[in-house]
Design an enzyme around this catalytic site. Structure first.
Site, mmCIF file in Angstrom:
data_model
loop_
_atom_site.group_PDB
_atom_site.id
_atom_site.type_symbol
_atom_site.label_atom_id
_atom_site.label_comp_id
_atom_site.label_asym_id
_atom_site.label_seq_id
_atom_site.Cartn_x
_atom_site.Cartn_y
_atom_site.Cartn_z
ATOM 1 N N SER A 44 29.017 27.830 3.013
ATOM 2 C CA SER A 44 29.234 26.591 2.963
ATOM 3 C C SER A 44 30.243 25.973 1.841
ATOM 4 C CB SER A 44 27.947 25.439 2.969
ATOM 5 O OG SER A 44 27.013 25.926 1.712
ATOM 6 N N ASP A 328 26.164 16.461 -2.445
ATOM 7 C CA ASP A 328 24.889 16.668 -1.722
ATOM 8 C C ASP A 328 23.891 17.388 -2.822
ATOM 9 O OD1 ASP A 328 25.351 19.176 -1.229
ATOM 10 O OD2 ASP A 328 25.440 18.757 0.934
ATOM 11 N N HIS A 331 26.012 21.008 -3.031
ATOM 12 C CA HIS A 331 27.470 21.317 -2.705
ATOM 13 C C HIS A 331 28.187 20.442 -3.849
ATOM 14 C CE1 HIS A 331 25.981 22.520 1.348
ATOM 15 N NE2 HIS A 331 26.611 23.502 0.846
#
Length: 364
Positions: A44, A328, A331
């Site tokens: 991600s 978040d 990240h």
């Protein structure tokens, strides 16, 4: 996924000012790219939309993700460009590298493809509780199909010559801890292996996958090591901080065992393949020696789902994203992505990259 050790004492404010002075879309892009193509494998931290059409929890194609990105939410797990976007800019590309679906649709794969997938890992089972994701093995299968297309268009010799000149970044391993080893309710790995055994097993599998990438024509490969997972707000919320730190140092120490396997892995690959240049971008070390006192590094910028650590759709978001290190629960914000990309491209300390930083790798 976490990057910065909150208790670090080294100050890199001059470096931070230097990379902020670089225009993200203009001055870096006037010259021709330093390499003809850039292929991206990862999770991600690198994903730019490969998970958008999957039945998956690991998605970022909704606000507030992309709140500061010109195209809005695209599947990037941050507020603006991610680390890979900034590396592409530093390499001189005038457009971001497209995800696999877009590259196929536009027949624009000779300049590179981004295969990265949120929740993906070195191990195929990693992230299964998150739903669909594209493991490293499956990313390599997708790359094999792209290589076949390039060879069909250009002929094998010309295609291989092109592929040999490209930059490849591979950033895996984070989820093999976050969404595997550190989740004993879903996975048996922590019962089957001690932390040291798991690090070795993981590194051995990773080595074989990197050899497969070499077989597909990769000759300039930068391995982006894992970050300080124990400093991610979501992991601290789940496991707690330790020993007066704002991080969980037990988690960091176990990830460090895998990170410590990567330098000898790179050396072995370079010895085995003298026609190639593999290098380690040591995100763990970079993060350990970075202190950005002006950033909030203990709380996420967006309102997060307490279970997944991802932003709540259309949830509250901090007004000043440049004041936060984490967008978040896992990240980095785009401002921190830019700093990490800058130091990956041009190392500040010898431990940042071994034996080359990405700038040097492009010149090999």
């Amino acid at each position: 996924m976490a990057f910065v050790r909150h208790s670090s004492s080294l100050k890199l404010l001059l470096l931070f000012s230097a990379f902020l002075s670089l225009s993200p879309r203009n001055s870096l892009l006037e010259a021709a790219p330093q390499v003809p193509c850039y292929f991206v494998f990862g999770d991600s931290l690198s994903d730019n939309g490969n998970n958008n059409n999957l039945i998956a929890l690991a998605k970022a194609n909704y606000l507030p993700y992309g709140i500061d990105f010109p195209e809005g939410p695209t599947g990037r797990f941050t507020n603006g460009p991610n680390i890979i976007d900034y590396i592409a800019q530093l390499l001189g590309f005038d457009r971001y590298i497209q995800n696999f679906t877009a590259a196929l649709a536009n027949q624009d794969f000779t300049r590179g493809v981004n295969y990265a997938s949120g929740a993906a890992g070195i191990r195929d089972e990693t992230g299964i509780q998150q739903g669909d994701r594209i493991s490293l093995n499956n990313q390599l299968l997708r790359h094999s199909s792209i290589v076949a297309k390039i060879r069909a268009i250009q002929g094998t010799q010309a295609a291989d010559s092109l592929l040999n000149k490209c930059i490849y970044t591979v950033g895996m391993g984070n989820n093999d801890y976050i969404n595997n080893y550190f989740m004993p309710a879903f996975y048996s790995t922590s019962r089957l292996y001690t932390p040291q055994q798991y690090a070795v097993v993981l590194a051995n599998q990773y080595s074989n996958q990197l050899k497969d990438l070499h077989d597909l024509g990769a000759r300039k490969v930068a391995i982006l090591g894992p970050g300080l997972i124990g400093c991610a707000p979501q992991e601290v919320s789940t496991f707690g901080a330790t020993n007066g730190s704002t991080c969980n140092e037990q988690l960091n120490s176990e990830v460090a065992l895998f990170n410590n396997q990567l330098r000898p892995l790179v050396q072995s690959l370079n010895n085995q393949f003298p026609d190639s240049n593999f290098t380690l971008i040591d995100i763990f070390s970079i993060s350990s020696s970075t202190s950005l006192a002006q950033l909030n590094l203990t709380a996420p910028c967006c309102e997060t789902n307490p279970t997944t650590g991802t932003c709540k759709p259309n949830g509250a978001v901090c007004p000043d994203r440049k004041a936060y290190g984490f967008f978040d629960g896992y990240h980095p914000t785009s401002i921190l992505c830019q700093g990490l990309a800058s130091r990956s491209y041009m190392r500040v300390l010898p431990t940042d990259a071994d034996p080359y930083d990405i700038r040097q790798l492009a010149m090999q």
